[in-house]
Scaffold this active site. Sequence first.
Site, PDB file in Angstrom:
ATOM      1  N   ARG A   1      12.914 -28.839 -12.503  1.00 22.01           N
ATOM      2  CA  ARG A   1      13.985 -28.584 -13.121  1.00 22.01           C
ATOM      3  C   ARG A   1      15.408 -29.310 -11.965  1.00 22.01           C
ATOM      4  O   ARG A   1      16.261 -29.413 -11.977  1.00 22.01           O
ATOM      5  CB  ARG A   1      14.866 -27.186 -13.927  1.00 22.01           C
ATOM      6  CG  ARG A   1      14.237 -27.058 -15.097  1.00 22.01           C
ATOM      7  CD  ARG A   1      14.494 -26.353 -16.059  1.00 22.01           C
ATOM      8  NE  ARG A   1      14.465 -24.857 -15.282  1.00 22.01           N
ATOM      9  CZ  ARG A   1      14.425 -24.016 -15.632  1.00 22.01           C
ATOM     10  NH1 ARG A   1      14.703 -23.088 -16.683  1.00 22.01           N
ATOM     11  NH2 ARG A   1      14.300 -22.471 -14.577  1.00 22.01           N
TER      12      ARG A   1
ATOM     13  N   LYS B   1      -5.552 -20.575 -18.071  1.00 24.57           N
ATOM     14  CA  LYS B   1      -5.763 -19.005 -18.023  1.00 24.57           C
ATOM     15  C   LYS B   1      -4.339 -18.161 -18.489  1.00 24.57           C
ATOM     16  O   LYS B   1      -4.159 -18.504 -17.289  1.00 24.57           O
ATOM     17  CB  LYS B   1      -6.786 -18.199 -18.189  1.00 24.57           C
ATOM     18  CG  LYS B   1      -6.521 -17.643 -16.848  1.00 24.57           C
ATOM     19  CD  LYS B   1      -6.612 -16.056 -16.446  1.00 24.57           C
ATOM     20  CE  LYS B   1      -6.163 -15.397 -15.112  1.00 24.57           C
ATOM     21  NZ  LYS B   1      -5.341 -14.514 -15.471  1.00 24.57           N
TER      22      LYS B   1
ATOM     23  N   HIS C   1     -10.118 -19.864 -12.757  1.00 23.33           N
ATOM     24  CA  HIS C   1     -10.707 -20.483 -11.487  1.00 23.33           C
ATOM     25  C   HIS C   1     -11.768 -19.428 -11.075  1.00 23.33           C
ATOM     26  O   HIS C   1     -12.103 -19.763 -10.028  1.00 23.33           O
ATOM     27  CB  HIS C   1      -9.383 -20.287 -10.174  1.00 23.33           C
ATOM     28  CG  HIS C   1      -9.092 -18.826 -10.215  1.00 23.33           C
ATOM     29  ND1 HIS C   1      -8.370 -18.073 -10.405  1.00 23.33           N
ATOM     30  CD2 HIS C   1      -9.514 -18.034  -8.668  1.00 23.33           C
ATOM     31  CE1 HIS C   1      -8.029 -16.828  -9.925  1.00 23.33           C
ATOM     32  NE2 HIS C   1      -8.525 -16.729  -8.814  1.00 23.33           N
TER      33      HIS C   1
ATOM     34  N   LYS D   1     -14.930 -21.086  -8.883  1.00 21.60           N
ATOM     35  CA  LYS D   1     -16.245 -20.640  -7.367  1.00 21.60           C
ATOM     36  C   LYS D   1     -17.144 -20.163  -7.148  1.00 21.60           C
ATOM     37  O   LYS D   1     -18.198 -20.375  -7.963  1.00 21.60           O
ATOM     38  CB  LYS D   1     -16.032 -18.531  -8.085  1.00 21.60           C
ATOM     39  CG  LYS D   1     -13.839 -18.168  -7.954  1.00 21.60           C
ATOM     40  CD  LYS D   1     -14.515 -16.663  -6.679  1.00 21.60           C
ATOM     41  CE  LYS D   1     -13.064 -16.570  -7.227  1.00 21.60           C
ATOM     42  NZ  LYS D   1     -12.038 -16.100  -6.251  1.00 21.60           N
TER      43      LYS D   1
ATOM     44  N   GLU E   1      -8.720  -4.972  -6.282  1.00 21.79           N
ATOM     45  CA  GLU E   1      -7.961  -4.973  -5.389  1.00 21.79           C
ATOM     46  C   GLU E   1      -6.861  -4.541  -3.703  1.00 21.79           C
ATOM     47  O   GLU E   1      -6.867  -3.225  -5.777  1.00 21.79           O
ATOM     48  CB  GLU E   1      -6.418  -6.119  -5.930  1.00 21.79           C
ATOM     49  CG  GLU E   1      -7.618  -7.303  -6.539  1.00 21.79           C
ATOM     50  CD  GLU E   1      -6.622  -8.273  -6.848  1.00 21.79           C
ATOM     51  OE1 GLU E   1      -6.968  -9.359  -7.136  1.00 21.79           O
ATOM     52  OE2 GLU E   1      -5.409  -7.686  -7.958  1.00 21.79           O
TER      53      GLU E   1
ATOM     54  N   ASP F   1      -5.246  -9.651 -17.753  1.00 25.22           N
ATOM     55  CA  ASP F   1      -4.574 -10.740 -16.924  1.00 25.22           C
ATOM     56  C   ASP F   1      -6.345 -10.851 -16.141  1.00 25.22           C
ATOM     57  O   ASP F   1      -6.255 -11.761 -16.030  1.00 25.22           O
ATOM     58  CB  ASP F   1      -4.140  -9.990 -15.871  1.00 25.22           C
ATOM     59  CG  ASP F   1      -4.507 -10.638 -14.524  1.00 25.22           C
ATOM     60  OD1 ASP F   1      -3.251 -11.640 -15.077  1.00 25.22           O
ATOM     61  OD2 ASP F   1      -3.954 -10.156 -13.384  1.00 25.22           O
TER      62      ASP F   1
ATOM     63  N   HIS G   1     -11.917 -13.417 -15.968  1.00 25.69           N
ATOM     64  CA  HIS G   1     -12.281 -13.932 -14.598  1.00 25.69           C
ATOM     65  C   HIS G   1     -13.509 -12.606 -14.656  1.00 25.69           C
ATOM     66  O   HIS G   1     -14.519 -13.009 -14.595  1.00 25.69           O
ATOM     67  CB  HIS G   1     -11.805 -13.056 -13.794  1.00 25.69           C
ATOM     68  CG  HIS G   1     -10.277 -13.581 -13.468  1.00 25.69           C
ATOM     69  ND1 HIS G   1     -10.229 -15.283 -13.567  1.00 25.69           N
ATOM     70  CD2 HIS G   1      -8.871 -13.956 -12.674  1.00 25.69           C
ATOM     71  CE1 HIS G   1      -8.572 -15.765 -13.194  1.00 25.69           C
ATOM     72  NE2 HIS G   1      -8.085 -14.398 -12.956  1.00 25.69           N
TER      73      HIS G   1
ATOM     74  N   LYS H   1      -5.679  -3.207  -9.518  1.00 25.24           N
ATOM     75  CA  LYS H   1      -4.834  -3.093  -8.821  1.00 25.24           C
ATOM     76  C   LYS H   1      -4.173  -1.423  -7.698  1.00 25.24           C
ATOM     77  O   LYS H   1      -4.449  -0.768  -7.724  1.00 25.24           O
ATOM     78  CB  LYS H   1      -3.320  -3.848  -8.543  1.00 25.24           C
ATOM     79  CG  LYS H   1      -3.353  -4.621  -9.838  1.00 25.24           C
ATOM     80  CD  LYS H   1      -3.026  -6.080  -9.171  1.00 25.24           C
ATOM     81  CE  LYS H   1      -3.420  -7.653  -9.694  1.00 25.24           C
ATOM     82  NZ  LYS H   1      -3.679  -8.066  -9.351  1.00 25.24           N
TER      83      LYS H   1
HETATM   84  C1  BG6 Z   1      -5.401 -13.914 -11.128  1.00 26.20           C
HETATM   85  C2  BG6 Z   1      -4.721 -13.171 -11.779  1.00 26.20           C
HETATM   86  O1  BG6 Z   1      -5.847 -14.751 -12.730  1.00 26.20           O
HETATM   87  O2  BG6 Z   1      -6.578 -14.348 -10.093  1.00 26.20           O
HETATM   88  C3  BG6 Z   1      -4.326 -11.888 -10.693  1.00 26.20           C
HETATM   89  O3  BG6 Z   1      -3.616 -13.351 -12.354  1.00 26.20           O
HETATM   90  C4  BG6 Z   1      -5.759 -11.770  -9.478  1.00 26.20           C
HETATM   91  O4  BG6 Z   1      -3.118 -11.210 -11.164  1.00 26.20           O
HETATM   92  C5  BG6 Z   1      -5.953 -12.958  -9.438  1.00 26.20           C
HETATM   93  O5  BG6 Z   1      -5.425 -10.889  -7.994  1.00 26.20           O
HETATM   94  C6  BG6 Z   1      -7.863 -13.077  -8.876  1.00 26.20           C
HETATM   95  O6  BG6 Z   1      -8.312 -13.543  -8.296  1.00 26.20           O
HETATM   96  P1  BG6 Z   1      -8.739 -14.116  -6.688  1.00 26.20           P
HETATM   97  O7  BG6 Z   1      -9.404 -14.818  -6.404  1.00 26.20           O
HETATM   98  O8  BG6 Z   1      -7.946 -13.217  -5.372  1.00 26.20           O
HETATM   99  O9  BG6 Z   1      -9.867 -13.151  -7.088  1.00 26.20           O
END
Ligand code: BG6
Length: 482
Positions: A44, A153, A183, A187, A221, A240, A245, A330
């Site tokens: 924007r 996603k 993503h 990987k 994490e 999330d 994932h 987390k």
């Molecule tokens: C993201 C989540 O899709 O993936 C995050 O929104 C998460 O919360 C992340 O930390 C983890 O991805 P990676 O590649 O760091 O393991």
Amino acid sequence: MDSFALIIFGITSNLAQIKLIPALYDMAEKGLLPENMSIIGIARKPMSPKQFQKYFHETLHLQNIHHQHEIKEEIFKQLSKRLYYVDGHLDDSQFFAKLKDFLNKLNKSGRPCHNRIYYLATYPDLYQHVFKNLQKQRMNQQKNGWVRLMIEKPIGHDLSSAKALNKLLLKYFTEDQIYRLDHYLGKETLQNILTFRFSNGIFEPLINKDYIDHIQITASEDFGIGRRGGYYDQVGALKDVGQNHQLQMLAFSTMDAPSEFSNEAVTKERLKILQKLQPLPQKIVFGQYEGYRNKQNVNPKSNMDTFYAFKTYITNERFDNVPIYIRAGKKLKQTVTEICLVFKTPVNRLLKHLDCGDEPNVLIYRIQPNEGIVLKILTKVPGHEAKLEPEYMQFCYRADPHSHKIPDPYERLLIDTIRGDQTFFNDAEEVEAQWAFIDPLVEKRGKPIIYKPGSWGPEKADELIRSDGREWLEPSMDFCRI
Ligand code: BG6
């Protein structure tokens, strides 16, 4: 590779800053961007071409745990020649007329824009406006070149919204134009599971209920939600990373061999696993780390999960009755993502009575860090006594910490999109199968159990697995060390 225009809706978003812009830099450095390819950022805020270049440059120098290598000015200079910016509001149809005009002019100036990738790095609320306006300007049509849409996603927030979004997408695009991106599918360490299993003959015959006692998947994490409170407090851990994932990890490690290495065959096998997953709503634990409620943009009374652990089964012949335990969170003790296949220990194993003699063999797919594939085995301690110790047979990726031999998933998935290869993207059915499994678990959310940062989550998560006579495996940092 065909030349094309990459149009990023939401170039000032967190996603663009953390993932896309660094991936584009890496692609420029590796010479992976086709000649005359252009990058058109959209947001924007009005910015002059100079200001936009400055924004790109500054973004590349932000502290970024995902992108820590040096930015070479020479490479940036080359990259900056490809950069363009158009400001506007995505719900304004006038803006799309302006964008069309801009692309036509760019095309005439020698920067081909007939082939296009639209990347949605923006709020899901805006998707419908983008689709509608693209169609109004006929910018979704593939008359003079290909048009592809990359969408991140989460696709929806439950089964019915995912179905609605898939339906909406198919109103404006065909399935082969839609690249639903998770993503994790990009990987390298995850994709290698397919090679490890199906291009070697010796492991695959063991990956079934006769040999596997159970499977564990951990994605932990040691950091919190940072400044993503606004987003995170709407979704929580299970949506999330659980819906997407972790289910990708499970699918890759348990799917049957595809008949060939093609999008159709690989997707079909992934889907079969997702459709056979059994939700066990009575076997899930939700947690929240102490201090979460004080974070910026988080409801001070929030009951959102920052941790979950659950048990499931795959109801197919191969894994009948093999329990699968999955956890993520987390602010846990360690940052580590791995899949462990724990083997059964035969009753008549030699020297089983010795110390550690009944330790199971474990096949570990270490997604990150210390990336590798490792088999935990027992060996004899050298000497005159019969003594055993566990050791790792290992394949490791990295010899030095600064090598970026492993391409970033965003780089990988952008390349696949340019090539028109959807193998490592989810189709509509997969996404819907993921939600069909997750929805009954989400319903079990209530008050999460508060856990201490730096722990492995609530004690109840340990009880979940302990009640089956098993334990979570402590992720080891003893292999593939840098
Ligand atoms: C993201 C989540 O899709 O993936 C995050 O929104 C998460 O919360 C992340 O930390 C983890 O991805 P990676 O590649 O760091 O393991």
